[in-house]
Design an enzyme around this catalytic site. Sequence first.
Site, PDB file in Angstrom:
ATOM      1  N   TYR A 178      56.690  87.158  30.798  1.00  5.91           N
ATOM      2  CA  TYR A 178      57.257  87.671  29.558  1.00  5.91           C
ATOM      3  C   TYR A 178      57.023  86.774  28.339  1.00  5.91           C
ATOM      4  O   TYR A 178      57.603  87.006  27.288  1.00  5.91           O
ATOM      5  CB  TYR A 178      58.759  87.929  29.739  1.00  5.91           C
ATOM      6  CG  TYR A 178      59.022  89.058  30.700  1.00  5.91           C
ATOM      7  CD1 TYR A 178      58.476  90.322  30.486  1.00  5.91           C
ATOM      8  CD2 TYR A 178      59.773  88.856  31.852  1.00  5.91           C
ATOM      9  CE1 TYR A 178      58.691  91.351  31.375  1.00  5.91           C
ATOM     10  CE2 TYR A 178      60.001  89.887  32.743  1.00  5.91           C
ATOM     11  CZ  TYR A 178      59.457  91.130  32.499  1.00  5.91           C
ATOM     12  OH  TYR A 178      59.666  92.155  33.390  1.00  5.91           O
ATOM     13  N   GLU A 236      65.475  93.042  33.252  1.00  2.00           N
ATOM     14  CA  GLU A 236      64.402  93.677  32.487  1.00  2.00           C
ATOM     15  C   GLU A 236      64.943  94.687  31.476  1.00  2.00           C
ATOM     16  O   GLU A 236      64.226  95.594  31.050  1.00  2.00           O
ATOM     17  CB  GLU A 236      63.420  94.346  33.453  1.00  2.00           C
ATOM     18  CG  GLU A 236      62.700  93.358  34.345  1.00  2.00           C
ATOM     19  CD  GLU A 236      61.894  94.024  35.440  1.00  2.00           C
ATOM     20  OE1 GLU A 236      60.682  94.233  35.233  1.00  2.00           O
ATOM     21  OE2 GLU A 236      62.452  94.321  36.505  1.00  2.00           O
ATOM     22  N   ASN A 282      55.607  98.656  42.767  1.00  2.00           N
ATOM     23  CA  ASN A 282      56.564  98.792  41.670  1.00  2.00           C
ATOM     24  C   ASN A 282      56.632 100.267  41.287  1.00  2.00           C
ATOM     25  O   ASN A 282      55.659 100.821  40.769  1.00  2.00           O
ATOM     26  CB  ASN A 282      56.101  97.935  40.487  1.00  2.00           C
ATOM     27  CG  ASN A 282      57.142  97.784  39.415  1.00  2.00           C
ATOM     28  OD1 ASN A 282      57.825  98.746  39.068  1.00  2.00           O
ATOM     29  ND2 ASN A 282      57.247  96.589  38.864  1.00  2.00           N
ATOM     30  N   GLU A 306      53.237  93.729  46.316  1.00  2.00           N
ATOM     31  CA  GLU A 306      54.425  94.544  46.063  1.00  2.00           C
ATOM     32  C   GLU A 306      54.043  95.902  45.501  1.00  2.00           C
ATOM     33  O   GLU A 306      52.940  96.102  44.997  1.00  2.00           O
ATOM     34  CB  GLU A 306      55.391  93.837  45.114  1.00  2.00           C
ATOM     35  CG  GLU A 306      54.901  93.671  43.700  1.00  2.00           C
ATOM     36  CD  GLU A 306      55.981  93.084  42.790  1.00  2.00           C
ATOM     37  OE1 GLU A 306      57.070  92.752  43.260  1.00  2.00           O
ATOM     38  OE2 GLU A 306      55.717  92.983  41.579  1.00  2.00           O
ATOM     39  N   ARG A 344      52.819 101.137  40.477  1.00  2.00           N
ATOM     40  CA  ARG A 344      51.767 100.123  40.331  1.00  2.00           C
ATOM     41  C   ARG A 344      51.789  99.289  41.603  1.00  2.00           C
ATOM     42  O   ARG A 344      52.839  98.797  42.011  1.00  2.00           O
ATOM     43  CB  ARG A 344      52.030  99.226  39.117  1.00  2.00           C
ATOM     44  CG  ARG A 344      50.812  98.380  38.694  1.00  2.00           C
ATOM     45  CD  ARG A 344      51.188  97.267  37.749  1.00  2.00           C
ATOM     46  NE  ARG A 344      52.003  96.272  38.428  1.00  2.00           N
ATOM     47  CZ  ARG A 344      53.178  95.827  37.985  1.00  2.00           C
ATOM     48  NH1 ARG A 344      53.706  96.285  36.874  1.00  2.00           N
ATOM     49  NH2 ARG A 344      53.843  94.913  38.676  1.00  2.00           N
ATOM     50  N   SER A 347      61.312  91.206  38.447  1.00  2.00           N
ATOM     51  CA  SER A 347      60.969  90.284  37.361  1.00  2.00           C
ATOM     52  C   SER A 347      60.779  88.843  37.803  1.00  2.00           C
ATOM     53  O   SER A 347      60.941  87.926  37.007  1.00  2.00           O
ATOM     54  CB  SER A 347      62.042  90.305  36.266  1.00  2.00           C
ATOM     55  OG  SER A 347      61.967  91.469  35.528  1.00  2.00           O
ATOM     56  N   ASP A 386      50.367  96.046  43.666  1.00  2.00           N
ATOM     57  CA  ASP A 386      49.800  94.726  43.387  1.00  2.00           C
ATOM     58  C   ASP A 386      49.307  94.069  44.668  1.00  2.00           C
ATOM     59  O   ASP A 386      50.004  94.090  45.699  1.00  2.00           O
ATOM     60  CB  ASP A 386      50.856  93.821  42.737  1.00  2.00           C
ATOM     61  CG  ASP A 386      51.438  94.416  41.456  1.00  2.00           C
ATOM     62  OD1 ASP A 386      50.846  95.369  40.921  1.00  2.00           O
ATOM     63  OD2 ASP A 386      52.473  93.917  41.002  1.00  2.00           O
ATOM     64  N   GLY A 436      56.418  98.385  33.993  1.00  2.00           N
ATOM     65  CA  GLY A 436      56.527  98.289  32.541  1.00  2.00           C
ATOM     66  C   GLY A 436      55.697  99.363  31.870  1.00  2.00           C
ATOM     67  O   GLY A 436      54.579  99.661  32.298  1.00  2.00           O
TER      68      GLY A 436
END
Length: 339
Positions: A245, A15, A302, A300, A284, A174, A286, A306
Amino acid sequence: MKKRILLLAGGQSGEHEVSLMSARSVLSALPRDQFDVTPVVISKQGRWLPPTETQRALESGEAATGGDLVLHRVASAEGYDAVFPLLHGPMGEDGTVQGLLTLAGIPFVGSGVLGSAVSMDKVMTKQVLESAGIAQVAWRLAVRREWQQNPQGVRDRAAELGFPLFVKPANLGSSVGISKVGAPDELDGALNLAFGLDRRVILEAMTSHKPREVEVGILGNDAPIASPVGELRFEADFYDYETKYTEGRATMHIPAPLPPEVAERVRAEALRAFLALDCAGLARVDFFYVEETGELLLNEVNTMPGFTTTSMYPKLFEAAGLSYSELVTRLVGLALEER
């Protein structure tokens, strides 16, 4: 008096380029009347670039090379009030850089060594969340040595979960190295791919029905707050690297069209996970939401999501009334408060 901020970007993970995009956004958003910001790009080889090369990398958005040894650059960071380690994935989001900055005595944005390391490692995340009573999909652990010496034992463990299932390296981001395995004859190839990237691999069961993927932003230290819930929608089998992406492959819906009681449940579970993993600053979280059964399963956490102006995390807080500039300013404040 202005606060001096060292902004780290790039890094050694897949990333790297995403981090550069995030750094450009943060650079333009931190108020110049409050902060004096110095960016430093870390190359894919782990070297820290001098100012001219850092600027070139940020402007081009391309992978950087060259630079100095890490310890030399950290020692020179002594005059900074805080560091914003805007690094994603291994060697940046996994407690390594956080440990270096802790040893150097420099406050930094985000989770500390423990929260970063545990949240990055899928095995440890699952074990901590299980102990906290937070629901997840069924899973099994496999290690490389076992795959080499007793491959049938690993195949049997996968069969316990049933097919299709997912095979994931334990410590990468990622969606790198993740495979959806539809049948037993596809399992060995997926395991060889994953074990080529990590010595530990997670086997994950599929949900009973196709889930909705919902996400929540968390902001704060010991008394964190949760953003509105967002939803990711895409046509691919799962949220793989290409879908993540490639522009146009996925869409964000904020707020997610969920019943109010479900949205509140998502937010409450995200806060529980954040505190259970000893996170700080931001994360974040999820989830999979299975409408047919009402199941809410954490996928997960994070700890450095991003951070471009169009990324999910800042968009979630924008929906809560917090602008991008206000958000990054608040994160620096939380770093100073925590350390």
